[in-house]
Design a protein around this motif. Structure first.
Motif, mmCIF file in Angstrom:
data_model
loop_
_atom_site.group_PDB
_atom_site.id
_atom_site.type_symbol
_atom_site.label_atom_id
_atom_site.label_comp_id
_atom_site.label_asym_id
_atom_site.label_seq_id
_atom_site.Cartn_x
_atom_site.Cartn_y
_atom_site.Cartn_z
ATOM 1 N N GLU A 1 -1.356 2.828 4.250
ATOM 2 C CA GLU A 1 -0.826 2.935 2.891
ATOM 3 C C GLU A 1 0.413 2.074 2.707
ATOM 4 O OE1 GLU A 1 1.730 6.884 2.598
ATOM 5 O OE2 GLU A 1 -0.225 7.278 3.517
ATOM 6 N N GLY A 2 0.585 1.609 1.449
ATOM 7 C CA GLY A 2 1.702 0.733 1.152
ATOM 8 C C GLY A 2 1.369 -0.738 1.302
ATOM 9 N N ASN A 3 0.089 -1.051 1.544
ATOM 10 C CA ASN A 3 -0.338 -2.433 1.699
ATOM 11 C C ASN A 3 -1.506 -2.739 0.773
ATOM 12 O OD1 ASN A 3 1.201 -3.618 4.156
ATOM 13 N ND2 ASN A 3 0.496 -1.614 4.883
ATOM 14 N N MET A 4 -1.627 -4.017 0.415
ATOM 15 C CA MET A 4 -2.774 -4.501 -0.332
ATOM 16 C C MET A 4 -3.427 -5.616 0.450
ATOM 17 S SD MET A 4 -2.994 -6.347 -4.069
ATOM 18 C CE MET A 4 -2.613 -7.981 -3.435
ATOM 19 N N LEU B 1 -5.328 -12.310 2.986
ATOM 20 C CA LEU B 1 -3.934 -11.899 2.822
ATOM 21 C C LEU B 1 -3.784 -10.392 2.956
ATOM 22 C CD1 LEU B 1 -2.587 -13.967 -0.196
ATOM 23 C CD2 LEU B 1 -1.883 -14.154 2.175
ATOM 24 N N ILE B 2 -2.757 -9.984 3.659
ATOM 25 C CA ILE B 2 -2.315 -8.592 3.646
ATOM 26 C C ILE B 2 -0.912 -8.596 3.044
ATOM 27 C CG2 ILE B 2 -1.727 -6.552 5.000
ATOM 28 C CD1 ILE B 2 -3.735 -7.527 7.101
ATOM 29 N N ILE B 3 -0.743 -7.918 1.921
ATOM 30 C CA ILE B 3 0.518 -7.930 1.186
ATOM 31 C C ILE B 3 1.151 -6.546 1.253
ATOM 32 C CG2 ILE B 3 1.603 -8.311 -1.054
ATOM 33 C CD1 ILE B 3 -0.753 -10.160 -1.735
ATOM 34 N N ALA B 4 2.347 -6.463 1.809
ATOM 35 C CA ALA B 4 3.073 -5.197 1.894
ATOM 36 C C ALA B 4 3.930 -5.000 0.649
ATOM 37 C CB ALA B 4 3.952 -5.171 3.141
ATOM 38 N N GLU B 5 4.122 -3.755 0.246
ATOM 39 C CA GLU B 5 5.021 -3.475 -0.871
ATOM 40 C C GLU B 5 6.436 -3.919 -0.526
ATOM 41 O OE1 GLU B 5 4.903 0.598 -2.033
ATOM 42 O OE2 GLU B 5 2.733 0.632 -2.319
ATOM 43 N N ARG B 6 7.119 -4.494 -1.528
ATOM 44 C CA ARG B 6 8.527 -4.872 -1.376
ATOM 45 C C ARG B 6 9.354 -4.012 -2.311
ATOM 46 N NH1 ARG B 6 4.670 -8.020 -2.996
ATOM 47 N NH2 ARG B 6 5.937 -9.383 -4.293
ATOM 48 N N SER B 7 10.423 -3.449 -1.802
ATOM 49 C CA SER B 7 11.231 -2.521 -2.592
ATOM 50 C C SER B 7 11.956 -3.237 -3.712
ATOM 51 C CB SER B 7 12.247 -1.823 -1.687
ATOM 52 O OG SER B 7 13.061 -0.941 -2.431
#
Length: 297
Positions: free
Chosen positions: A216-219, A6-12
């Motif tokens: 940056e901004g991803n997990m 999984l690649i999880i992006a930050e959600r505002s």
């Protein structure tokens, strides 16, 4: 559904007057080890008239981990703790059966200037047999945390165990959170150094895995337990976090985490009825929002 690769992006999300990037929970990945909630604050600037002012609100069934990269936050809670959180230090508040706290801009920073704010708000779920323990608070200064150099990468063990070291933060399950800062691009292999599920949060710069650049901004959640391999970019900062998952799923509702609905319903009723122990001299109160239960892990 698989939780791997999984690649999880930050959600505002909006938290009071602040925009944050929510990393966990995610629809198809509710937890990484015992980590159940991660919000990324900033980087931003706190402007005069827009100071942080999060009034009294409750937690149950979890420990909060506050870690700042820049700025300061004044923490006060119903255990009697009062602390100014500084960059690189750890505030670890264990809610157990119930705690109340506030988060505000310190008076010393209300000086008419803009101040940088950057950090992470993290929730770690408690094991089932620890959900109802007494609340407590622990603070570790930056120089209390194990740190070491491997090649061009600097490591800091924020919480838990890893790389043959142990953080002084009093955790309740097998977990780890490690900060990595690189000067030059380097290969990282966690084999024999970490355990359980592994998340990689890219704070700044980038990492490379199998030829794919994650910025940056991803997990990213490792595709195998106990080990992961990646290349950290030059001048990059990442967090490794995770640990052994619980056997039971967890429910999350507002600020409450529990292994069953009964605990959540009791916490909701106690907050509505103002049955939690409050902070003396503070009359703020954040009402329980009208929101549905979220999915299990």
């Amino acid at each position: 559904m698989s939780n791997k690769n999984l690649i999880i992006a930050e959600r505002s999300r909006s938290i009071g007057n602040f925009k944050v990037g929510r990393i966990l929970p995610f629809l198809s990945k509710r937890m990484v080890g015992p980590f159940i909630f991660i919000d990324h604050m900033g980087p931003t600037y706190v402007e005069p008239g827009n100071y942080m002012d999060v009034g009294q609100h409750p937690h149950v069934g979890l420990s909060t981990l506050t870690y700042l990269i820049a700025g300061q936050v004044e923490h006060t809670d119903s255990t009697g703790a009062h602390h100014i959180i500084q960059p690189g230090s750890v505030n670890w508040m264990t809610a157990g059966k119930g705690v109340v706290h506030t988060e505000r801009t310190p008076e010393s920073l209300k000086d008419g200037n803009a101040h940088e704010m950057h950090g992470y708000q993290i929730w770690v779920a408690l094991p089932k047999d620890k959900e109802n323990i007494e609340p407590s608070f622990f603070h570790a200064a930056a120089n209390d945390l194990p740190n070491w150099q491997e090649g061009s990468v600097r490591y800091k063990l924020v919480a838990g165990e890893g790389y043959g070291r142990q953080s002084p933060v009093p955790v309740y399950s097998k977990l780890f959170m490690i900060e990595l800062n690189s000067k030059e691009a380097s290969h990282i292999n966690t084999a024999d150094n970490l355990y359980g599920e592994i998340g990689i949060c890219v704070v700044s710069g980038s990492i490379e895995i199998d030829g794919e650049i994650i910025e940056e901004g991803n997990m990213l959640v490792s595709n195998s337990d106990d080990t992961c391999c990646f290349k950290i970019g030059d001048n990059s900062k990442v967090f490794l976090f995770g640990g052994e998952p619980f056997e039971e799923p967890r429910l999350i509702h507002w600020n409450f985490v529990a292994s069953n609905d009964e605990i959540l319903e009791a916490a909701k009723a106690n907050w509505i009825n103002k049955a939690f122990k409050m902070i003396p001299g503070d009359d703020s109160y954040i009402a329980l929002p009208n929101m549905p239960f979220k999915d299990k892990k």
